[in-house]
Motif scaffolding. Sequence first.
Motif, short mmCIF file in Angstrom:
data_model
loop_
_atom_site.label_atom_id
_atom_site.label_comp_id
_atom_site.label_asym_id
_atom_site.label_seq_id
_atom_site.Cartn_x
_atom_site.Cartn_y
_atom_site.Cartn_z
N ALA A 1 0.81 -1.22 0.00
CA ALA A 1 0.00 0.00 0.00
C ALA A 1 0.84 1.27 0.00
CB ALA A 1 -0.92 0.00 1.22
N GLY A 2 2.08 1.15 -0.45
CA GLY A 2 2.93 2.32 -0.51
C GLY A 2 3.69 2.53 0.79
N ARG A 3 4.35 3.66 0.88
CA ARG A 3 5.19 3.94 2.04
C ARG A 3 4.47 4.80 3.08
NH1 ARG A 3 10.93 6.22 0.51
NH2 ARG A 3 10.98 4.12 -0.38
N ARG B 1 -5.36 9.37 -3.22
CA ARG B 1 -4.57 9.43 -4.44
C ARG B 1 -4.34 8.05 -5.02
NH1 ARG B 1 1.39 12.31 -5.10
NH2 ARG B 1 1.54 12.10 -7.37
N ARG B 2 -4.07 7.08 -4.16
CA ARG B 2 -3.85 5.72 -4.64
C ARG B 2 -5.15 5.12 -5.20
NH1 ARG B 2 0.85 3.29 -3.41
NH2 ARG B 2 -0.09 1.23 -3.67
N TRP C 1 -14.34 5.69 -3.70
CA TRP C 1 -13.63 5.56 -2.43
C TRP C 1 -12.72 6.77 -2.21
CZ3 TRP C 1 -14.32 1.25 0.80
CH2 TRP C 1 -15.06 0.21 0.23
N ALA C 2 -12.05 7.18 -3.28
CA ALA C 2 -11.15 8.32 -3.20
C ALA C 2 -11.92 9.59 -2.85
CB ALA C 2 -10.41 8.50 -4.51
N ALA C 3 -13.09 9.76 -3.47
CA ALA C 3 -13.89 10.96 -3.22
C ALA C 3 -14.31 11.03 -1.75
CB ALA C 3 -15.12 10.96 -4.12
N GLY C 4 -14.70 9.89 -1.20
CA GLY C 4 -15.09 9.86 0.21
C GLY C 4 -13.95 10.24 1.13
#
Length: 238
Positions: free
Chosen positions: A77-79, A149-150, A160-163
Amino acid sequence: MTSTRGRRALIGCGAAGSIGFLILFHLDAATREGFVLLRHGPSLLMLGPGGWVQIVNFMVCGALMIACSAGLRAAGAGRWGPRLMAVYGGAMIGTAAFVTDPQLGFPPGTPSDRLPGTNAPETWHATLHTVAVMVLYAAATAACAVFARRFRAQEGGRLWAAGLVVNAVAAPVVLVVGAFYLQTESVGSRWFQLADGIAGRIIIPLGWVWAAAVSVRYLRTTPGSERNAPLARTDGRR
């Protein structure tokens, strides 16, 4: 390496911790003498008889968020997202380690107009409690931005990003306005008391629901889920 089952169990700690926290908080709030949902915040439930329930609630939830951060890191899931989730969990534990002061009529016997830092002295542990709360919401806000952003780059992730973006914008605004303006003014005004109470009810889900959303999203899209939808990788440095 963490197994698929173990990784998903760790990620699921985010949803379990958030939902469990909110359920226990509201059950405790409904049964504690003198506690008014439209007047008092969750931190006050750590005080007085039975205060240990919320202390444990915050600490367990914080530990589960740290566990979730480990699962997210293992899931790629990134750093920064997992790191911020860990900071969020650590700050939650900090709020329980350093309890706030009695105020606004709670616990029972406390003057209804007492507000430490405004019209009464504030203890050192209450100051640290406030710092922990600010770190908690700052980490939550930043994490929402990173995960938004992801998710935006992933198939089916735009909603999901909008929420998360809404959460990232609303949380700091409601927190700052409520804590530094409405609560202070509420000491002498019923209208401000009502406004402060409404802000308090909004800020609570904003502080916890996002973590459940991130957890559920990764459970739905990582190997082992029924959907098993592949994650669209973005820059691993985030």
